[in-house]
Design a protein around this motif. Structure first.
Motif, mmCIF file in Angstrom:
data_model
loop_
_atom_site.group_PDB
_atom_site.id
_atom_site.type_symbol
_atom_site.label_atom_id
_atom_site.label_comp_id
_atom_site.label_asym_id
_atom_site.label_seq_id
_atom_site.Cartn_x
_atom_site.Cartn_y
_atom_site.Cartn_z
ATOM 1 N N SER A 167 3.844 -9.748 -2.734
ATOM 2 C CA SER A 167 2.793 -10.756 -2.702
ATOM 3 C C SER A 167 2.043 -10.736 -4.023
ATOM 4 O O SER A 167 2.257 -9.854 -4.853
ATOM 5 C CB SER A 167 1.830 -10.510 -1.539
ATOM 6 O OG SER A 167 0.990 -9.418 -1.822
ATOM 7 N N GLN A 168 1.166 -11.725 -4.198
ATOM 8 C CA GLN A 168 0.393 -11.775 -5.433
ATOM 9 C C GLN A 168 -0.575 -10.599 -5.538
ATOM 10 O O GLN A 168 -1.083 -10.293 -6.599
ATOM 11 C CB GLN A 168 -0.362 -13.099 -5.559
ATOM 12 C CG GLN A 168 -1.264 -13.412 -4.403
ATOM 13 C CD GLN A 168 -0.902 -14.726 -3.726
ATOM 14 O OE1 GLN A 168 0.150 -15.307 -3.955
ATOM 15 N NE2 GLN A 168 -1.790 -15.207 -2.884
ATOM 16 N N ASN A 169 -0.797 -9.893 -4.438
ATOM 17 C CA ASN A 169 -1.719 -8.752 -4.426
ATOM 18 C C ASN A 169 -1.009 -7.406 -4.494
ATOM 19 O O ASN A 169 -1.659 -6.371 -4.336
ATOM 20 C CB ASN A 169 -2.586 -8.801 -3.161
ATOM 21 C CG ASN A 169 -3.365 -10.091 -3.057
ATOM 22 O OD1 ASN A 169 -3.793 -10.643 -4.070
ATOM 23 N ND2 ASN A 169 -3.538 -10.576 -1.850
ATOM 24 N N SER A 170 0.328 -7.399 -4.704
ATOM 25 C CA SER A 170 1.075 -6.142 -4.753
ATOM 26 C C SER A 170 0.668 -5.348 -5.988
ATOM 27 O O SER A 170 0.909 -5.773 -7.118
ATOM 28 C CB SER A 170 2.575 -6.410 -4.777
ATOM 29 O OG SER A 170 2.988 -7.044 -3.604
ATOM 30 N N GLU A 171 0.047 -4.191 -5.781
ATOM 31 C CA GLU A 171 -0.429 -3.371 -6.895
ATOM 32 C C GLU A 171 0.644 -2.429 -7.417
ATOM 33 O O GLU A 171 0.640 -2.086 -8.591
ATOM 34 C CB GLU A 171 -1.667 -2.586 -6.467
ATOM 35 C CG GLU A 171 -2.854 -3.480 -6.185
ATOM 36 C CD GLU A 171 -4.051 -2.704 -5.687
ATOM 37 O OE1 GLU A 171 -4.027 -1.459 -5.708
ATOM 38 O OE2 GLU A 171 -5.021 -3.354 -5.266
ATOM 39 N N ASN A 172 1.575 -1.992 -6.550
ATOM 40 C CA ASN A 172 2.585 -1.028 -6.972
ATOM 41 C C ASN A 172 3.854 -1.692 -7.500
ATOM 42 O O ASN A 172 4.815 -1.016 -7.809
ATOM 43 C CB ASN A 172 2.920 -0.071 -5.830
ATOM 44 C CG ASN A 172 3.440 -0.794 -4.606
ATOM 45 O OD1 ASN A 172 3.301 -2.008 -4.485
ATOM 46 N ND2 ASN A 172 4.043 -0.052 -3.696
ATOM 47 N N LEU A 173 3.842 -3.029 -7.621
ATOM 48 C CA LEU A 173 4.985 -3.765 -8.144
ATOM 49 C C LEU A 173 4.539 -4.603 -9.331
ATOM 50 O O LEU A 173 3.499 -5.244 -9.288
ATOM 51 C CB LEU A 173 5.594 -4.669 -7.066
ATOM 52 C CG LEU A 173 6.146 -3.966 -5.834
ATOM 53 C CD1 LEU A 173 6.501 -4.973 -4.756
ATOM 54 C CD2 LEU A 173 7.351 -3.114 -6.183
ATOM 55 N N ASP A 174 5.348 -4.601 -10.382
ATOM 56 C CA ASP A 174 5.032 -5.359 -11.587
ATOM 57 C C ASP A 174 5.786 -6.696 -11.539
ATOM 58 O O ASP A 174 6.932 -6.788 -11.974
ATOM 59 C CB ASP A 174 5.426 -4.551 -12.821
ATOM 60 C CG ASP A 174 5.042 -5.240 -14.114
ATOM 61 O OD1 ASP A 174 4.150 -6.112 -14.087
ATOM 62 O OD2 ASP A 174 5.643 -4.904 -15.155
ATOM 63 N N ILE A 175 5.134 -7.729 -10.992
ATOM 64 C CA ILE A 175 5.765 -9.042 -10.834
ATOM 65 C C ILE A 175 5.541 -9.859 -12.099
ATOM 66 O O ILE A 175 4.409 -10.056 -12.531
ATOM 67 C CB ILE A 175 5.210 -9.772 -9.598
ATOM 68 C CG1 ILE A 175 5.537 -8.952 -8.345
ATOM 69 C CG2 ILE A 175 5.782 -11.180 -9.504
ATOM 70 C CD1 ILE A 175 4.908 -9.453 -7.084
ATOM 71 N N VAL A 176 6.645 -10.341 -12.703
ATOM 72 C CA VAL A 176 6.587 -11.103 -13.944
ATOM 73 C C VAL A 176 6.432 -12.593 -13.655
ATOM 74 O O VAL A 176 5.584 -13.260 -14.238
ATOM 75 C CB VAL A 176 7.860 -10.845 -14.800
ATOM 76 C CG1 VAL A 176 7.850 -11.699 -16.045
ATOM 77 C CG2 VAL A 176 7.982 -9.375 -15.135
ATOM 78 N N SER A 177 7.262 -13.137 -12.749
ATOM 79 C CA SER A 177 7.175 -14.567 -12.428
ATOM 80 C C SER A 177 7.717 -14.853 -11.040
ATOM 81 O O SER A 177 8.530 -14.097 -10.508
ATOM 82 C CB SER A 177 7.936 -15.401 -13.465
ATOM 83 O OG SER A 177 9.329 -15.190 -13.333
#
Length: 194
Positions: free
Chosen positions: A61-71
């Motif tokens: 999700s947009q709030n995932s802190e432990n994942l580095d989401i690029v796009s």
């Protein structure tokens, strides 16, 4: 003469698998019993379609802190649109249709599929119904680029939870369709609705 059957008789099917690989044959036979074949550690397992074996507890999700989401991108439908499906089996042909949609200008859009191992009318109708359902619904492809850190054990076929309100993706279960390794530790995951 008249034939009377007094007790139910089991239904047997004997499909001919001509020019088909073994996994396709097993997948088809398993689908008749609502099972799905899974290959894990070089062993074949048959699991119920709704088995929790392929469910993971990962939430993107947009709030995932432990994942580095690029796009996050939402693409077009996974399947081409069709409102008529024709399944051709071994000496059998079945056509199923939905009412024509205004979105497609009322045109008949046909999908024709050949399954030489389907021998009975019931099997052909079932397959045509499945294909019609897949090709007549709106099922967008979702592509997410992210770092593979904390995602190492996710594989194609797994089901995870996605939630990106800003991109129009409601919280729900999605299946991993494809994983593409990028440069460095960036990985692209393609998801479809579960």
């Amino acid at each position: 003469t008249e034939l009377l059957i007094r007790k139910p008789v089991p239904f047997f099917t004997g499909p001919k698998f001509i020019s088909q690989n073994g996994f396709t044959a097993v997948k088809y036979l398993a689908s008749l019993k609502s099972l799905i074949p899974i290959i894990k550690n070089s062993k074949l397992k048959l699991l119920p379609i709704d088995s929790e074996m392929n469910m993971s507890n990962v939430l993107l999700s947009q709030n995932s802190e432990n994942l580095d989401i690029v796009s996050v991108e939402m693409g077009k439908n996974i399947f081409d649109y069709a409102n008529t499906v024709e399944v051709i089996g071994s000496n059998i042909k079945v056509e199923k249709s939905k009412p024509h949609n205004r979105k497609e200008d009322g045109k008949k859009i046909m999908l024709r599929e050949n399954y030489p191992y389907i021998n009975t009318l019931g099997e052909a109708k079932r397959k045509a119904g499945e294909l019609l359902e897949l090709h007549s619904q709106n099922a967008p492809r979702i592509t997410i680029k992210l770092s593979k850190v904390n995602m190492e054990y996710i594989k194609a076929g797994d089901t995870i939870t996605l939630h990106f309100d800003a991109h129009g993706i409601e919280k729900g279960l999605y299946t991993v369709l494809e994983i593409r390794q990028g440069i460095g530790d960036i990985v692209e995951y393609d998801f479809g609705s579960y």
